[in-house]
Structures are given as C-alpha cells and as structure tokens.
Design an enzyme around this catalytic site. Structure first.
Site, PDB file in Angstrom:
ATOM      1  N   PRO A  16       0.851  -1.192   0.000  1.00  0.00           N
ATOM      2  CA  PRO A  16       0.000   0.000   0.000  1.00  0.00           C
ATOM      3  C   PRO A  16       0.890   1.248   0.000  1.00  0.00           C
ATOM      4  CG  PRO A  16       0.093  -0.970   2.201  1.00  0.00           C
ATOM      5  CD  PRO A  16       0.907  -1.851   1.312  1.00  0.00           C
ATOM      6  N   ALA A  18       0.670   5.559  -0.517  1.00  0.00           N
ATOM      7  CA  ALA A  18      -0.144   6.758  -0.717  1.00  0.00           C
ATOM      8  C   ALA A  18       0.233   7.436  -2.028  1.00  0.00           C
ATOM      9  CB  ALA A  18       0.062   7.725   0.453  1.00  0.00           C
ATOM     10  N   GLN A  70      -6.042  -0.657   4.037  1.00  0.00           N
ATOM     11  CA  GLN A  70      -5.141  -0.299   5.130  1.00  0.00           C
ATOM     12  C   GLN A  70      -5.623   0.980   5.816  1.00  0.00           C
ATOM     13  OE1 GLN A  70      -1.117   1.608   4.886  1.00  0.00           O
ATOM     14  NE2 GLN A  70      -0.378  -0.388   5.558  1.00  0.00           N
ATOM     15  N   CYS A 101       4.406   3.773   8.547  1.00  0.00           N
ATOM     16  CA  CYS A 101       4.626   5.003   7.783  1.00  0.00           C
ATOM     17  C   CYS A 101       5.590   5.929   8.523  1.00  0.00           C
ATOM     18  CB  CYS A 101       3.300   5.724   7.529  1.00  0.00           C
ATOM     19  SG  CYS A 101       3.534   7.259   6.600  1.00  0.00           S
ATOM     20  N   LYS A 141       1.280  -3.919   9.237  1.00  0.00           N
ATOM     21  CA  LYS A 141       2.525  -3.623   8.510  1.00  0.00           C
ATOM     22  C   LYS A 141       3.351  -2.692   9.389  1.00  0.00           C
ATOM     23  CE  LYS A 141       4.372  -2.105   4.056  1.00  0.00           C
ATOM     24  NZ  LYS A 141       5.361  -1.093   4.441  1.00  0.00           N
ATOM     25  N   ASN A 202       9.509  -7.227   3.419  1.00  0.00           N
ATOM     26  CA  ASN A 202       9.427  -5.982   2.645  1.00  0.00           C
ATOM     27  C   ASN A 202      10.726  -5.191   2.818  1.00  0.00           C
ATOM     28  OD1 ASN A 202       7.809  -2.848   3.231  1.00  0.00           O
ATOM     29  ND2 ASN A 202       8.192  -3.701   1.231  1.00  0.00           N
ATOM     30  N   ASP A 204      13.814  -3.230  -0.107  1.00  0.00           N
ATOM     31  CA  ASP A 204      14.877  -3.431  -1.096  1.00  0.00           C
ATOM     32  C   ASP A 204      14.573  -4.549  -2.079  1.00  0.00           C
ATOM     33  OD1 ASP A 204      16.212  -1.344   0.044  1.00  0.00           O
ATOM     34  OD2 ASP A 204      17.797  -2.541   0.984  1.00  0.00           O
ATOM     35  N   ARG A 227       8.594   0.255  -3.775  1.00  0.00           N
ATOM     36  CA  ARG A 227       9.163   1.163  -4.777  1.00  0.00           C
ATOM     37  C   ARG A 227       9.650   0.451  -6.041  1.00  0.00           C
ATOM     38  NH1 ARG A 227      13.769   3.752  -1.778  1.00  0.00           N
ATOM     39  NH2 ARG A 227      13.654   1.798  -0.595  1.00  0.00           N
TER      40      ARG A 227
END
Length: 329
Positions: A16, A18, A70, A101, A141, A202, A204, A227
């Site tokens: 997820p 933003a 989420q 976040c 997460k 999660n 890299d 990413r």
C-alpha cells in the site's frame, strides 16, 4: 499463503503506497501477477468524521479479491469505528493496520511508525481494530523500530500474534532510516522464526531476483513489493519466474509499456476526475520511462500533462520517435 481464513494465491503482494496504489494501478498489477493488493492508507479519523474524499480511497475493484484496506491512526475509539466502517462499506478480505509510515506528519502524531515508540498503545490499537473488524482478518505492517537503538519488531510481533493478528508485514528499516541505507533482512528472518502466523518480507525488492532472494533468505511466507514497482508492474511476472527458477522475462518493448501506462491513466480517469488522474499521471508516466535513453524531452512534456488528450499526444510522440529510430537503424 493463508491469512486467517483468506487464501492468497501467490506470495507476491503489492505494497500500500499513498498516491501510488490507487484502484487503476492495482488493477494493472493484478493483471501482471500480484496475488494480493492493498489500498492506499486510509485515515481512521477521516472515516469517523465522514470525510467524503476518503471513501473513494478504499473502493475495491469488482474482481479485486483477495484485497485489503489499510487504515492508520492511534485513537482507539476511532480505529475501532474506522475498521467497522471499512468492513461495512468496502467489504475487503483483510484489514491492515499501518504501523510503519515514517512520514513526519504521520509518525510525529503517534500514528504509523509513531506507534513503535509505545508498544502498549500499539497492541491496544490492534485490539480495537480487531473488535471493529468483526470476522475479517486483521494484519499489521510495521518497521523494525523507531531507530537502531530501539528495535522492537520482535517483541511487538509476538504481542500482536498473541492478540489474534493474522499476519505481519515487516519492512527491514527503522522509522529514522526512512528509505535510506539498506533494509535489514536478518530481523525479518528472526521474526519469521519466532512466529507461527505468516510473515511478509518488505524492503529493497527492486527486481525479480530480489524477490526470490528475500524469500529464500528470510523464510518469509510472502514478499511485499513497494518502490520496485514504480513504472514496472511487470516486476510481478519477473519475480514469479525467479521464484519458480524459470528464465526471467525481459520488460516488454517501450511502445507496449506506454500502452500499459495509457490504460492505467484511462482507468484512473474513470474512477476519479480526468484532471486528478492526469495530474497523478505525471509521476507515473515518468516512472514508466525510467532508464529510457534520451527521454528527457518527453519527461519534460509529461510534467505538463493535464488532460487525456495530452497523454495521447505525448505517447504518439514517443512511439513516432521509436519508429524513426528503428527506421534509421
């Protein structure tokens, strides 16, 4: 992988994000192999205050299952009510809590990775969401901790498992690292070894090989790609091939990548206004052109896109240039 009662058909999860994982982009990623998708993060407080701009964020596609919504926040009553609203309005398969976040305006407010500074509060937030979620499995997460002197992921993950949280996604960085440095996969492996619920790794994962490697190294049940998907939704096909030990398919030709981008923006224009979809298309289209030689002119044109007509004009120009280049060759 099973999360509570929900069967996830592949270990590949779209993170997820933003401003990135709206319904249009999630649709493209699912078609290209993402086994599980999650909405952009939704403010529980905004849901409680019935903010009309927030509701579209948790809209799921007709065939978008299994899918999660989420939510983020730290107010216990709001998180419980927010989870109940998500359950009744969006009907997701899973509700995920954001405890990762690192953005200052979120974390400094005690939300997102701000919860990593108060484990008791984090666990009470999880309890509140479970209450509001009813029968829907709840996941979390999170990051390793606030900073390298306060790595709390193992302790928090064990508390969350005891409370009935159905799965944990762990990003191998601290809040203070933001997205810098290297993700620490050792902690993901430790958490996986300590828990009996699924753990999703999660951090890299920028190629198909990275996805296979993080699964092997950590023993995690799934891999969440963030990413690494920017401009490359084909990373899911590449990751599946790497996991299966098959040859990794190359990226499609640039003209086909442009067609995929255009389709994404057309879908976005259907789901929100053309204006908003085209403003957001500026960064997405630039990502699709990442690594393309001599793309500077087109990236400059993309930065001015404001209508679908602009999108079509730019795309035609890129394809014309490609054709001229191949004719010259």
């Amino acid at each position: 992988m099973r999360i509570g009662s929900v069967s996830i058909p592949s270990p590949l999860v779209l993170a997820p994000m933003a401003g990135v994982t709206d319904l249009a982009f999630r649709t493209i990623c699912r078609e290209l192999g993402a086994g599980y998708t999650i909405t952009e993060m939704v403010s529980a407080k905004a849901l409680c205050y019935q903010d009309q701009k927030t509701l579209p964020l948790m809209r799921l596609g007709e065939d978008e299952h299994p899918a999660g919504v989420q939510i983020f926040g730290s107010d216990l009553a709001c998180m419980e009510e927010g989870a109940a609203i998500v359950r009744e309005v969006a009907h997701p398969d899973i509700i995920d809590i954001n405890m990762g976040c690192p953005v200052p305006k979120v974390a400094n407010n005690g939300d997102g990775s701000g919860l990593l500074r108060d484990l008791d509060k984090a666990c009470r937030v999880a309890e509140a969401v479970r209450k509001g979620a009813g029968e829907i499995p709840v996941t979390v997460k999170m990051r390793l901790g606030w900073d390298k002197g306060n790595i709390v992921c193992l302790e928090l993950a064990q508390c969350l498992e005891d409370l009935g949280i159905a799965a944990i996604t762990l990003h191998g960085r601290t809040k203070m690292q933001m997205y810098a440095g290297t993700a620490n996969w050792d902690w993901i492996r430790r958490v996986k070894q300590a828990l009996s619920i699924p753990v999703i790794a999660n951090g890299d994962v920028f190629s198909g090989q990275d996805a296979a490697r993080i699964l092997r190294y950590t023993g995690a049940d799934g891999v969440m790609i963030a990413r690494g998907v920017f401009g490359n939704p084909w990373i899911f096909q590449q990751a599946q091939a790497a996991i299966d030990g098959r040859p990794i398919p190359p990226l499609p030709p640039l003209s086909q990548r442009c067609d995929t981008a255009v389709r994404q923006f057309e879908l976005a224009a259907q789901y929100k206004s053309e204006k908003i979809a085209c403003l957001e298309a500026r960064k997405h289209y630039a990502w699709y052109l990442k690594g393309v030689p001599y793309a500077g002119y087109w990236k400059s044109e993309i930065s001015k896109i404001s209508t679908l007509a602009d999108v079509y004009r730019v795309t035609a120009g890129i394809k014309r240039e490609l054709k001229d280049a191949s004719d010259d060759g």
